[in-house]
Design an enzyme around this catalytic site. Sequence first.
Site, PDB file in Angstrom:
ATOM      1  N   LYS A 298      -0.514  11.653   0.678  1.00 47.65           N
ATOM      2  CA  LYS A 298      -1.101  12.992   0.482  1.00 47.65           C
ATOM      3  C   LYS A 298      -0.348  14.044   1.308  1.00 47.65           C
ATOM      4  O   LYS A 298      -0.262  15.201   0.903  1.00 47.65           O
ATOM      5  CB  LYS A 298      -2.589  12.976   0.845  1.00 47.65           C
ATOM      6  CG  LYS A 298      -3.442  12.137  -0.108  1.00 47.65           C
ATOM      7  CD  LYS A 298      -3.502  12.718  -1.520  1.00 47.65           C
ATOM      8  CE  LYS A 298      -4.472  11.969  -2.410  1.00 47.65           C
ATOM      9  NZ  LYS A 298      -4.567  12.536  -3.770  1.00 47.65           N
TER      10      LYS A 298
ATOM     11  N   GLN B 180       0.844  -1.207   0.000  1.00 52.15           N
ATOM     12  CA  GLN B 180       0.000   0.000   0.000  1.00 52.15           C
ATOM     13  C   GLN B 180       0.875   1.253   0.000  1.00 52.15           C
ATOM     14  O   GLN B 180       0.579   2.224  -0.692  1.00 52.15           O
ATOM     15  CB  GLN B 180      -0.896   0.025   1.244  1.00 52.15           C
ATOM     16  CG  GLN B 180      -1.970  -1.035   1.238  1.00 52.15           C
ATOM     17  CD  GLN B 180      -3.120  -0.697   2.192  1.00 52.15           C
ATOM     18  OE1 GLN B 180      -3.363   0.463   2.498  1.00 52.15           O
ATOM     19  NE2 GLN B 180      -3.832  -1.718   2.634  1.00 52.15           N
TER      20      GLN B 180
ATOM     21  N   TYR C  51      -2.184   5.947   2.445  1.00 51.08           N
ATOM     22  CA  TYR C  51      -2.856   6.997   1.656  1.00 51.08           C
ATOM     23  C   TYR C  51      -2.601   8.374   2.289  1.00 51.08           C
ATOM     24  O   TYR C  51      -2.215   9.324   1.599  1.00 51.08           O
ATOM     25  CB  TYR C  51      -4.358   6.703   1.577  1.00 51.08           C
ATOM     26  CG  TYR C  51      -5.171   7.734   0.837  1.00 51.08           C
ATOM     27  CD1 TYR C  51      -5.127   7.833  -0.557  1.00 51.08           C
ATOM     28  CD2 TYR C  51      -6.011   8.624   1.525  1.00 51.08           C
ATOM     29  CE1 TYR C  51      -5.890   8.785  -1.227  1.00 51.08           C
ATOM     30  CE2 TYR C  51      -6.774   9.566   0.861  1.00 51.08           C
ATOM     31  CZ  TYR C  51      -6.714   9.652  -0.522  1.00 51.08           C
ATOM     32  OH  TYR C  51      -7.467  10.596  -1.188  1.00 51.08           O
TER      33      TYR C  51
HETATM   34  N1  LIG Z   1     -13.480  11.282  -3.100  1.00 50.69           N
HETATM   35  C1  LIG Z   1     -13.033  11.918  -2.017  1.00 50.69           C
HETATM   36  O1  LIG Z   1     -13.737  12.057  -0.997  1.00 50.69           O
HETATM   37  C2  LIG Z   1     -11.643  12.501  -2.014  1.00 50.69           C
HETATM   38  C3  LIG Z   1     -11.235  13.215  -0.867  1.00 50.69           C
HETATM   39  C4  LIG Z   1      -9.961  13.787  -0.859  1.00 50.69           C
HETATM   40  C5  LIG Z   1      -9.139  13.655  -1.967  1.00 50.69           C
HETATM   41  N2  LIG Z   1      -9.552  12.947  -3.063  1.00 50.69           N
HETATM   42  C6  LIG Z   1      -8.637  12.858  -4.202  1.00 50.69           C
HETATM   43  O2  LIG Z   1      -9.324  13.308  -5.364  1.00 50.69           O
HETATM   44  C7  LIG Z   1      -8.727  12.719  -6.526  1.00 50.69           C
HETATM   45  C8  LIG Z   1      -9.809  12.118  -7.404  1.00 50.69           C
HETATM   46  O3  LIG Z   1     -10.376  11.006  -6.740  1.00 50.69           O
HETATM   47  P1  LIG Z   1     -11.911  10.586  -6.896  1.00 50.69           P
HETATM   48  O4  LIG Z   1     -12.505  10.639  -5.545  1.00 50.69           O
HETATM   49  O5  LIG Z   1     -12.511  11.323  -8.013  1.00 50.69           O
HETATM   50  O6  LIG Z   1     -11.753   9.027  -7.223  1.00 50.69           O
HETATM   51  P2  LIG Z   1     -11.944   8.194  -8.578  1.00 50.69           P
HETATM   52  O7  LIG Z   1     -13.295   8.422  -9.153  1.00 50.69           O
HETATM   53  O8  LIG Z   1     -11.501   6.821  -8.237  1.00 50.69           O
HETATM   54  O9  LIG Z   1     -10.904   8.890  -9.565  1.00 50.69           O
HETATM   55  C9  LIG Z   1      -9.538   8.603  -9.557  1.00 50.69           C
HETATM   56  C10 LIG Z   1      -9.068   8.754 -10.980  1.00 50.69           C
HETATM   57  O10 LIG Z   1      -7.655   8.584 -11.002  1.00 50.69           O
HETATM   58  C11 LIG Z   1      -7.365   7.731 -12.080  1.00 50.69           C
HETATM   59  N3  LIG Z   1      -6.061   7.084 -11.949  1.00 50.69           N
HETATM   60  C12 LIG Z   1      -5.620   6.251 -10.982  1.00 50.69           C
HETATM   61  N4  LIG Z   1      -4.371   5.848 -11.254  1.00 50.69           N
HETATM   62  C13 LIG Z   1      -4.012   6.442 -12.431  1.00 50.69           C
HETATM   63  C14 LIG Z   1      -2.858   6.424 -13.240  1.00 50.69           C
HETATM   64  N5  LIG Z   1      -1.776   5.685 -12.915  1.00 50.69           N
HETATM   65  N6  LIG Z   1      -2.822   7.175 -14.361  1.00 50.69           N
HETATM   66  C15 LIG Z   1      -3.896   7.923 -14.705  1.00 50.69           C
HETATM   67  N7  LIG Z   1      -5.050   7.956 -14.004  1.00 50.69           N
HETATM   68  C16 LIG Z   1      -5.091   7.226 -12.868  1.00 50.69           C
HETATM   69  C17 LIG Z   1      -8.508   6.733 -12.112  1.00 50.69           C
HETATM   70  O11 LIG Z   1      -8.531   6.056 -13.354  1.00 50.69           O
HETATM   71  P3  LIG Z   1      -9.133   4.543 -13.532  1.00 50.69           P
HETATM   72  O12 LIG Z   1     -10.601   4.720 -13.754  1.00 50.69           O
HETATM   73  O13 LIG Z   1      -8.394   4.044 -14.717  1.00 50.69           O
HETATM   74  O14 LIG Z   1      -8.806   3.812 -12.268  1.00 50.69           O
HETATM   75  C18 LIG Z   1      -9.680   7.678 -11.909  1.00 50.69           C
HETATM   76  O15 LIG Z   1     -10.053   8.289 -13.110  1.00 50.69           O
HETATM   77  C19 LIG Z   1      -7.717  11.696  -6.005  1.00 50.69           C
HETATM   78  O16 LIG Z   1      -6.424  12.259  -6.033  1.00 50.69           O
HETATM   79  C20 LIG Z   1      -8.171  11.467  -4.578  1.00 50.69           C
HETATM   80  O17 LIG Z   1      -7.112  11.009  -3.760  1.00 50.69           O
HETATM   81  C21 LIG Z   1     -10.791  12.370  -3.104  1.00 50.69           C
END
Ligand SMILES: NC(=O)c1ccc[n+]([C@@H]2O[C@H](COP(=O)([O-])OP(=O)(O)OC[C@H]3O[C@@H](n4cnc5c(N)ncnc54)[C@H](OP(=O)(O)O)[C@@H]3O)[C@@H](O)[C@H]2O)c1
Length: 290
Positions: free
Chosen positions: A196, A105, A192
Amino acid sequence: MSPKVAVVTGSNSGVGLAIVRALCKHFGENGAVYLTARNEERGMQAVEVLKKEGLNPRFHLLDVNNVTSMEKLRDDIKTEHGGVDILVNNAGIAYKGNDTPMCEQAAGSIKTNYHGVLLMTDTFLPIIRDGGRITHIASLVAPMAYYKMSEELQQRFKDVSTVAGVTDLMNEFIEATKIGDHVKKGWSDWAYGTSKLGVAALTKVQGENMSKDTSKKDVLINCCCPGYVETGMTAHHSGAQKRLTPDQGADTPVYLSLLPAGTTDLQGKLLSKRKVKNFFEEDIRPITFN
Ligand SMILES: NC(=O)c1ccc[n+]([C@@H]2O[C@H](COP(=O)([O-])OP(=O)(O)OC[C@H]3O[C@@H](n4cnc5c(N)ncnc54)[C@H](OP(=O)(O)O)[C@@H]3O)[C@@H](O)[C@H]2O)c1
């Protein structure tokens, strides 16, 4: 007027897709907004979603774990547009549950969430135009992980002043998880969150470096938390805490991406709900996401 060029990483779903939507709406015909994904099918499906809404994003493949893929996108954009105005480093991963060993992880989270951001920024900086805005999607889990650490480690994150120094801290965490003594050494047991925190520390250093860089004018590098957002990443979470929609989660990233020319007070910062969270300088507990 030449169109504004924007690149959003990992934008086939969730917050990234919502950021592309908002930027397409903002710029209309005056923008070239790149929806990027590591998987072509998922990327094209997302493009279709936005086209049905009357928007017109461009698509490009991009895997943030692959430097060749980053260079291909950079070179294609340079050829077509000459440069980039907005880069949003949104792509990220989070392991679900505890099935994956901690050392995996740690290495996996830091590879995508930390090195993905660092390498994208380094690859694109040469073609970021004056007035450019670079926004990393970090999280409020960064200060949470920080407060779980020993005071000695907190001090090292506070004092770190070089990118290599931040990378060394990330590597030190990975190595400690391999041995299994990371908690004894003062780290949190949270891959994680630590990745961050690395992004937040990186942003601080990149911002300081950018302020001294006379080769670029008015380029800002900041990071933010989108809030607690209903996406694939949080789909498995249970609990009563209300989640934002992806469009609501896009608000602060888009705000940072569109900061007006001449903004001087936002450089190297972490923001949540459009407000700076100076957790390296002051205690911002308790932390609430939404
Ligand atoms: N959701 C929350 O509550 C939250 C809170 C704080 C921060 N964040 C941050 O917000 C950002 C977006 O997350 P999300 O919540 O929208 O989740 P999500 O829907 O899972 O989106 C993550 C995106 O990153 C892509 N990704 C992962 N590994 C990659 C790689 N090696 N190359 C290119 N793309 C890649 C995924 O593509 P695939 O579809 O191909 O996997 C997906 O499109 C992340 O950085 C996350 O840590 C989210």
